[in-house]
Design an enzyme around this catalytic site. Structure first.
Site, PDB file in Angstrom:
ATOM      1  N   ARG A  57      -8.747 -10.965   3.488  1.00  0.00           N
ATOM      2  CA  ARG A  57      -9.040  -9.758   2.989  1.00  0.00           C
ATOM      3  C   ARG A  57      -9.965  -7.942   2.943  1.00  0.00           C
ATOM      4  O   ARG A  57     -10.149  -7.451   2.972  1.00  0.00           O
ATOM      5  CB  ARG A  57      -8.170  -9.862   1.989  1.00  0.00           C
ATOM      6  CG  ARG A  57      -6.557  -8.676   1.550  1.00  0.00           C
ATOM      7  CD  ARG A  57      -6.194  -9.135  -0.106  1.00  0.00           C
ATOM      8  NE  ARG A  57      -6.920  -9.005  -1.149  1.00  0.00           N
ATOM      9  CZ  ARG A  57      -6.955  -9.808  -2.107  1.00  0.00           C
ATOM     10  NH1 ARG A  57      -5.649 -10.997  -1.536  1.00  0.00           N
ATOM     11  NH2 ARG A  57      -7.053 -10.033  -2.903  1.00  0.00           N
ATOM     12  N   TYR A  91      -0.879  17.330   4.315  1.00  0.00           N
ATOM     13  CA  TYR A  91      -0.200  16.048   4.794  1.00  0.00           C
ATOM     14  C   TYR A  91       0.618  16.026   4.080  1.00  0.00           C
ATOM     15  O   TYR A  91       0.976  15.809   2.769  1.00  0.00           O
ATOM     16  CB  TYR A  91      -0.988  15.420   5.553  1.00  0.00           C
ATOM     17  CG  TYR A  91      -0.148  14.201   5.591  1.00  0.00           C
ATOM     18  CD1 TYR A  91       0.669  14.475   7.243  1.00  0.00           C
ATOM     19  CD2 TYR A  91      -0.038  12.891   5.237  1.00  0.00           C
ATOM     20  CE1 TYR A  91       1.443  13.301   8.238  1.00  0.00           C
ATOM     21  CE2 TYR A  91       0.543  11.909   5.621  1.00  0.00           C
ATOM     22  CZ  TYR A  91       1.333  12.422   6.902  1.00  0.00           C
ATOM     23  OH  TYR A  91       2.141  10.980   8.250  1.00  0.00           O
ATOM     24  N   ASP A  93      -8.985  14.794   3.423  1.00  0.00           N
ATOM     25  CA  ASP A  93      -8.760  14.446   4.826  1.00  0.00           C
ATOM     26  C   ASP A  93      -9.133  14.866   5.842  1.00  0.00           C
ATOM     27  O   ASP A  93      -8.489  16.712   6.111  1.00  0.00           O
ATOM     28  CB  ASP A  93      -7.004  14.834   4.496  1.00  0.00           C
ATOM     29  CG  ASP A  93      -6.472  14.067   5.309  1.00  0.00           C
ATOM     30  OD1 ASP A  93      -6.975  13.856   6.761  1.00  0.00           O
ATOM     31  OD2 ASP A  93      -5.069  13.439   5.095  1.00  0.00           O
ATOM     32  N   LYS A 132      -4.699   9.159  14.558  1.00  0.00           N
ATOM     33  CA  LYS A 132      -4.661   9.384  15.440  1.00  0.00           C
ATOM     34  C   LYS A 132      -5.903   9.342  15.777  1.00  0.00           C
ATOM     35  O   LYS A 132      -5.826   9.000  16.981  1.00  0.00           O
ATOM     36  CB  LYS A 132      -4.743  10.935  14.401  1.00  0.00           C
ATOM     37  CG  LYS A 132      -3.921  11.205  13.651  1.00  0.00           C
ATOM     38  CD  LYS A 132      -2.457  11.645  13.517  1.00  0.00           C
ATOM     39  CE  LYS A 132      -0.787  10.443  12.785  1.00  0.00           C
ATOM     40  NZ  LYS A 132      -1.238  11.596  11.236  1.00  0.00           N
TER      41      LYS A 132
HETATM   42  C1  LIG Z   1      -0.716  11.636  10.129  1.00  0.00           C
HETATM   43  C2  LIG Z   1      -1.404  11.732   8.406  1.00  0.00           C
HETATM   44  C3  LIG Z   1      -2.209  11.301   7.802  1.00  0.00           C
HETATM   45  C4  LIG Z   1      -1.515   8.812   7.587  1.00  0.00           C
HETATM   46  O1  LIG Z   1      -1.877   8.275   9.079  1.00  0.00           O
HETATM   47  P1  LIG Z   1      -1.074   7.693   8.328  1.00  0.00           P
HETATM   48  O2  LIG Z   1      -1.942   7.007   9.932  1.00  0.00           O
HETATM   49  O3  LIG Z   1       0.099   7.827   9.882  1.00  0.00           O
HETATM   50  O4  LIG Z   1      -0.689   7.129   7.839  1.00  0.00           O
HETATM   51  C5  LIG Z   1      -2.045  11.714   6.782  1.00  0.00           C
HETATM   52  N1  LIG Z   1      -3.298  12.578   6.814  1.00  0.00           N
HETATM   53  C6  LIG Z   1      -3.055  13.615   7.512  1.00  0.00           C
HETATM   54  C7  LIG Z   1      -3.933  14.928   7.808  1.00  0.00           C
HETATM   55  C8  LIG Z   1      -1.997  12.892   8.933  1.00  0.00           C
HETATM   56  O5  LIG Z   1      -2.173  13.408   9.918  1.00  0.00           O
END
Ligand SMILES: *Cc1c(COP(=O)(O)O)cnc(C)c1O
Length: 427
Positions: free
Chosen positions: A89, A142, A215, A240
């Site tokens: 982990r 988000y 973020d 992403k």
């Molecule tokens: C998609 C996204 C997230 C969350 O990511 P996941 O892997 O889908 O949980 C967080 N912040 C932003 C800006 C995003 O576009």
């Protein structure tokens, strides 16, 4: 890269390198590995071919139990240090390879890897908050991050205030209370793409002793270095652009020397971890991140410029466009743009927008983005903001992810879509 290679493999590496003295080495003994330019780092970090029989990519370690040869080794407090293989982990050499590469490319100290971008948001916030605290979160965060801020944090006695993404530093200062601990940014804003003045806001945060986190998913670790802009923690949905192929979910949190220990402790305490095959996909994605992002930007700019000229379009929300209100800040703080942007349509019935989107051939409709393929979704930011006044329900909005296809084909697809929209609107 402490602990990436078990010592026995290091000996093996030396053995192999003696046998191939002319081979350029990309292993830990390369004193220059962290001084290369970003594109070179994408290629060399997180892998060590001659520790693995000369194989270019690192192996994928699947592990829960990790064995120790003696009680002394098992009980050694050092056995649990970051970068040491102690229990599945907490990470394996596969994990450490991605952690190192991401932290280096983003300009931070160390990183942790969790199972999704949302988990990264949650872990980062929980690392610096406790009952009775207050967090300032950007209103354009988000949506699932906003939900965690306003719902789950509230259940644990933590108050969350949403602030305007375009707030001036003085006004932000006014929102800071004695119990404010975290300043949370996301730039450009989710769905609405406002560029925040990150250095100015982070300076206010620093002055008040807050932990400033951002973020950074839109830019990826490559196009924005939040630490150079004054942030303490950077969050990425690795899902992403790092993974980049719509086939795995991952979250990344990078910290500084000061912020990393709290992130690491919380990560361990929450029991988060990510699967080795997904981490491998992220490492593989990283190698082509730079070329993919350049192409995403190129395609997005072509689509955005074409959309700006359409009579059905009121505004395109993309900081890389010279007339975007966030362009100057974007140019100052970012090394490039990714492929995600927004479109505000002129008033048109919802059924006409559906007629446009339903018939698209190349644009997939669905959540997430950052893969090689183009995507489109209708968005409703007026429902997702504490202050919805800038976004009007009579102006339907779209979010487009420009993939790696030929822009001419994508434009033809959108053009046919607008013809359907106009027919359905009775024009
Ligand atoms: C998609 C996204 C997230 C969350 O990511 P996941 O892997 O889908 O949980 C967080 N912040 C932003 C800006 C995003 O576009």
């Amino acid at each position: 890269m402490v602990g990436l290679i078990p010592s026995s493999s290091k000996d093996e590496a030396r053995f192999h390198c003696r046998r191939h003295p002319k081979r350029p080495m990309t292993d830990t003994s390369d004193p220059n590995r962290k001084n290369y330019r970003p594109d070179t780092k994408l290629s060399v970090l997180g892998r060590d071919p001659f520790a693995h029989h000369g194989i270019v990519n690192p192996p994928v370690y699947h592990a829960s139990t990790v064995l120790f040869p003696t009680v002394a080794a098992l009980k050694d407090p050092n056995a649990r240090a970051p970068g040491k293989v102690f229990y599945g982990r907490y990470g394996t050499p596969t994990t450490f390879a991605l952690e190192e590469a991401v932290a280096e490319i983003e300009g931070g100290h160390r990183a942790v890897i969790v199972g999704s971008g949302k988990a990264a948001v949650v872990c980062a916030l929980l690392a610096f908050l406790k009952a009775g605290d207050h967090v300032l979160m950007v209103d354009a965060a988000y949506q699932p991050s906003r939900h965690f801020g306003s719902q789950t944090l509230a259940r644990f006695g933590i108050e969350c205030t949403f602030y305007d993404p375009l707030i001036k530093p003085d006004a932000l200062q006014q929102l800071i209370k004695p119990n404010t601990r975290v300043l949370y940014l996301e730039s450009p804003g989710s769905l609405t793409f406002e560029v925040q003045d990150v250095p100015a806001l982070a300076k206010v945060g620093k002055g008040a002793g807050l932990t400033t986190m951002i973020d950074n998913t839109w830019a990826s670790p490559l196009l924005c270095n939040p630490f150079a802009l004054g942030c303490d923690v950077s969050i990425q949905a690795g899902t992403k652009y790092v993974v980049g192929h719509s086939d795995a979910m991952l979250g990344l949190i990078t910290g500084t020397m000061d912020s990393y220990p709290a992130v690491r402790r919380t990560f361990e305490d929450l029991g988060y971890s990510a699967g080795p095959d997904d981490i491998y996909l992220a490492l593989r994605g990283l190698r082509t991140l730079s070329v993919r992002l350049r192409r995403h930007q190129e395609v997005a700019l072509e689509l955005a410029t074409w959309l700006q000229r359409r009579p059905e379009v009121a505004r395109v929300l993309y900081p890389a466009l010279p007339d975007d209100p966030g362009h100057a800040l974007w140019k100052r703080d970012y090394k490039g743009a990714s492929g995600l942007f927004g479109v505000v349509l002129k008033p048109v019935p919802a059924k006409a927008v559906a007629a446009m989107l339903d018939g698209l051939k190349l644009f997939g409709m669905g959540y997430s983005w950052g893969g090689y393929e183009s995507l489109i979704v209708p968005t409703e930011p007026h429902l997702l903001r504490a202050d919805p006044s800038r976004w009007r329900p009579d102006h339907p909005m779209l979010r487009i992810h420009a993939g790696l296809e030929d822009p001419a084909d994508l434009i033809a697809d959108l053009d046919a879509g607008f013809a359907r929209l106009n027919r359905a609107a009775g024009r």
